[in-house]
Design a protein around this motif. Structure first.
Motif: not given
Length: 227
Positions: A39-62, A137-142
């Motif tokens: 994935l090209c994560v430039l201009y992308g965004s991530v999400e944080y899964n509280v259950t697994t305490n892991s980060i995943a890419v939620s949106a990406s550029s072409p 920085t806004h979606r991943v805690p701590n």
């Protein structure tokens, strides 16, 4: 044989540096893209899964956006490598080094084109990385900075251990490459303003362009009339 002008020697050094910068930029972007599942994560965004305490890419550029950055960097690298080989061959093997005005003008055109695309590439990397880090920085805690997310756990198939380092390195090297091409443009402009004798010729002609400056001195001042 005349010594190689110092402006040309410096220009060759800058070509070699731009070649390295192009390779580093393309490699950094490609590695970062591969670590994040292609994935090209430039201009992308991530999400944080509280259950697994892991980060995943939620949106990406072409993917073409990252391909564009890599393509521009590789084109610059190939052109710099070709120019370096050409002038080294002309200087060391052929013994005929000519900086004609038409080639200097062509070099300035190439320089202007590369400066434009490097400027676009640098802005794409800068703004795209900043938008991604804003999401991190806004979606991943701590965490308070994007680099801290590299030490966090990432969901499969993502490997974010070096995502920020790679993108930051690519952006920095692009601006260094841009600066080098600005210097090349100034140096080529200075060479255009030099005298036409800016050549190192391997022939035996007595003057620039293969003309013998003393050819006219042997002509008689008074011509004998024809019989």
């Amino acid at each position: 044989m005349m010594a190689v002008p110092w402006l040309l020697v410096t220009e060759l050094g800058l070509y070699a540096s731009c070649f390295v910068c192009g390779i580093v930029t393309a490699a950094s972007v490609t590695i970062s893209q591969g670590d994040l599942g292609g994935l090209c994560v430039l201009y992308g965004s991530v999400e944080y899964n509280v259950t697994t305490n892991s980060i995943a890419v939620s949106a990406s550029s072409p993917p073409s956006l990252c391909y564009f950055v890599s393509f521009v960097s590789m084109v610059v690298a190939v052109v710099c490598f070709s120019l370096s080989l050409y002038w080294l061959y002309s200087c060391c093997m052929d013994g005929d080094l000519r900086r004609q005005r038409v080639w200097l003008n062509l070099t300035l055109v190439v320089c202007a084109v590369f400066l434009f695309f490097l400027l676009v590439t640098g802005c794409v990397l800068k703004i795209g990385r900043d938008q991604l880090c804003h999401s991190v920085t806004h979606r991943v805690p701590n965490i308070t900075s994007c680099v801290e997310a590299q030490s966090k756990s990432w969901a499969s198939p993502y490997n974010g251990a070096t995502f920020y380092t790679g993108l930051h390195k690519a952006e920095t090297v692009v601006w260094v490459n841009f600066f080098f091409w600005m210097i090349i443009g100034v140096m080529v402009t200075l060479q255009r303003g030099q005298r036409p004798e800016f050549t190192m010729l391997g022939g035996s002609s007595g003057g620039p362009g293969g003309l013998d400056p003393s050819a006219g001195e042997t002509d008689p001042f008074l011509h004998r009339p024809a019989q």
